[in-house]
Design a protein around this motif. Structure first.
Motif, PDB file in Angstrom:
ATOM      1  N   ALA A 195       0.819  -1.209   0.000  1.00 17.61           N
ATOM      2  CA  ALA A 195       0.000   0.000   0.000  1.00 17.61           C
ATOM      3  C   ALA A 195       0.853   1.259   0.000  1.00 17.61           C
ATOM      4  O   ALA A 195       0.535   2.237  -0.690  1.00 17.61           O
ATOM      5  N   LEU A 198       2.640   1.559  -3.552  1.00 16.58           N
ATOM      6  CA  LEU A 198       1.693   1.905  -4.620  1.00 16.58           C
ATOM      7  C   LEU A 198       1.191   3.338  -4.467  1.00 16.58           C
ATOM      8  O   LEU A 198       0.936   4.028  -5.459  1.00 16.58           O
ATOM      9  N   SER A 199       1.068   3.794  -3.237  1.00 17.61           N
ATOM     10  CA  SER A 199       0.698   5.196  -3.011  1.00 17.61           C
ATOM     11  C   SER A 199       1.789   6.127  -3.517  1.00 17.61           C
ATOM     12  O   SER A 199       1.507   7.199  -4.076  1.00 17.61           O
ATOM     13  N   ARG A 221       1.943  -8.042  -7.478  1.00 18.69           N
ATOM     14  CA  ARG A 221       2.132  -6.664  -7.001  1.00 18.69           C
ATOM     15  C   ARG A 221       2.750  -5.796  -8.101  1.00 18.69           C
ATOM     16  O   ARG A 221       2.434  -4.609  -8.212  1.00 18.69           O
ATOM     17  N   SER A 224      -0.005  -4.733 -10.271  1.00 18.26           N
ATOM     18  CA  SER A 224      -0.715  -3.609  -9.653  1.00 18.26           C
ATOM     19  C   SER A 224       0.050  -2.309  -9.856  1.00 18.26           C
ATOM     20  O   SER A 224      -0.539  -1.249 -10.124  1.00 18.26           O
ATOM     21  N   PHE A 331      -6.783   5.405  -4.748  1.00 13.78           N
ATOM     22  CA  PHE A 331      -6.358   4.475  -3.696  1.00 13.78           C
ATOM     23  C   PHE A 331      -7.472   3.508  -3.300  1.00 13.78           C
ATOM     24  O   PHE A 331      -7.225   2.501  -2.631  1.00 13.78           O
ATOM     25  N   LYS A 333      -8.792   1.425  -5.068  1.00 15.64           N
ATOM     26  CA  LYS A 333      -8.529   0.138  -5.723  1.00 15.64           C
ATOM     27  C   LYS A 333      -7.611  -0.759  -4.902  1.00 15.64           C
ATOM     28  O   LYS A 333      -7.425  -1.932  -5.233  1.00 15.64           O
ATOM     29  N   LEU A 334      -7.032  -0.209  -3.828  1.00 17.75           N
ATOM     30  CA  LEU A 334      -6.126  -0.996  -2.989  1.00 17.75           C
ATOM     31  C   LEU A 334      -6.857  -1.802  -1.925  1.00 17.75           C
ATOM     32  O   LEU A 334      -6.283  -2.726  -1.353  1.00 17.75           O
ATOM     33  N   VAL A 356      -3.984  -5.908  -0.389  1.00 15.71           N
ATOM     34  CA  VAL A 356      -2.995  -4.833  -0.270  1.00 15.71           C
ATOM     35  C   VAL A 356      -3.289  -3.979   0.952  1.00 15.71           C
ATOM     36  O   VAL A 356      -2.418  -3.697   1.767  1.00 15.71           O
ATOM     37  N   LYS A 357      -4.525  -3.523   1.098  1.00 21.56           N
ATOM     38  CA  LYS A 357      -4.899  -2.666   2.218  1.00 21.56           C
ATOM     39  C   LYS A 357      -6.254  -3.114   2.784  1.00 21.56           C
ATOM     40  O   LYS A 357      -7.303  -2.727   2.298  1.00 21.56           O
TER      41      LYS A 357
END
Length: 364
Positions: A195, A198-199, A221, A224, A331, A333-334, A356-357
């Motif tokens: 997370a 990706l952020s 990942r 992603s 975000f 989508k996480l 992921v989150k």
């Protein structure tokens, strides 16, 4: 008041959902009806006693909810406001007063030592004090937090989604936007595509980085990462990451964000920089060996730490929400939602990469 919370009793133990007693908010504190709370690696670190939080404790530090009551002196929020809960800071030390609350002189004490800023407790199980976490303990149906933890947010966005902005997503995006501040057209590598990573990739897209390189050892990942804007992806198990990055960037990236906490990867993040490049470390990293002259000084590179994305939450979190509303910071989508009773499964799914989150929803 009596409420329900997830209690951590012993090192590494499963969370137990039980009734607790939550005291009324004192001066400068707020009572929040928790709508949801993100699951962050830092919660697992505290549960497993890699961080100094005394047990038993009610963990959780990515809460979102609705203000129910305000204590004396609270002026920034009122009953009915939608809020996100973030980290604690004193507001009095030099770093707080100069707009750097993430580096508060008593950051560790306020967030990990288990008491509220005044040194007392708000959560009890019978006569036993339960430690608080990050001044909020959001793995419960209700929470009491200091006003400095609280960020008022717009009511036109799904409140259940917003909790992770208080820590993990703020850390990744803020490290790029606040700490490193890459210019349009510069290059960046992100090591670790959870997370936080990706952020960081989404944030690099916002500023218009020309090459956004994602590094991980998990193929899904990396997929992603491409979805969120990575221009190149490398599997650390399959290629020489430093060599590949230097080749596609003509000598190395301007910046790096290191989220894994793996010493070898931390060193790679520096070696793959171009001269005068900067790598920001956000992962909890143990002893790491560098040849300071060859790896850092000889090319004017820098290795820096970044806490909570260098953010002032009350300023930065509303900005993230605006970018989300514009479709530039997706975000949502996480995340995957779990009930409070499913909290142990949420942690397991986070640990093995299935989710992921995770976000824990409180079903009031």
């Amino acid at each position: 008041m009596k409420t329900k919370a997830a209690i951590t009793y012993d090192k590494g133990a499963d969370f137990e959902i039980e009734e607790v007693e939550l005291q009324e908010p004192k001066a400068n504190e707020v009572l929040i009806k928790v709508v949801a709370s993100g699951v962050c690696h830092t919660d697992a670190v505290a549960r497993d006693q890699e961080a100094p939080t005394p047990l038993p404790a009610v963990l959780g530090h990515e809460g979102s909810g609705i203000v129910q009551k305000v204590g004396e002196g609270v002026r920034s929020v009122e009953e009915g406001d939608h809020v996100v809960l973030s980290f604690s800071s004193c507001g009095q030390c030099e770093n707080c007063l100069t707009g750097n609350p993430a580096y508060c002189d008593v950051m560790v004490e306020l967030n990990f030592d288990g008491a509220m800023p005044d040194g007392t407790h708000r959560i009890y199980k019978g006569e036993q004090e339960l430690s608080s976490f990050f001044g909020q303990s959001s793995f419960g149906m209700y929470a009491v937090a200091h006003e400095r933890n609280i960020v008022k947010v717009d009511k036109d966005v799904d409140l259940e989604l917003l909790g992770p902005l208080g820590c993990g997503i703020q850390t990744g995006s803020g490290t790029v936007l606040n700490k490193l501040q890459p210019a349009f057209g510069e290059t960046i590598a992100v090591y670790g595509c959870g997370a936080v990573g990706l952020s960081a990739i989404m944030a690099a897209n916002i500023v218009g980085a020309s090459k956004i390189i994602a590094v991980d050892v998990n193929g899904s990942r990396l997929e992603s990462a491409r979805e969120f804007g990575a221009t190149h992806t490398f599997n650390g198990k399959e290629v020489d990451v430093v060599e590949e990055i230097k080749q596609v960037t003509d000598g190395g990236t301007h910046y790096a964000v290191e989220t894994t906490g793996v010493p070898e990867v931390t060193r790679q993040s520096v070696l793959a920089l171009r001269p005068m490049g900067v790598s920001a470390v956000v992962g909890v990293t143990p002893d790491t060996t560098f040849n300071v002259f060859e790896d850092i000084m000889a090319e004017g590179k820098a290795l820096v730490g970044a806490i909570e994305g260098d953010a002032v939450p009350q300023v930065f979190i509303p900005k993230m929400i605006e970018y989300y509303k514009m479709g530039k910071f997706p975000f949502d989508k996480l995340v995957k939602y779990y009930s409070l009773e499913e909290i142990n499964q949420a942690f397991a799914d986070s640990a093995d990469g299935k989710t992921v989150k995770p976000i824990i929803k409180m079903d009031h």
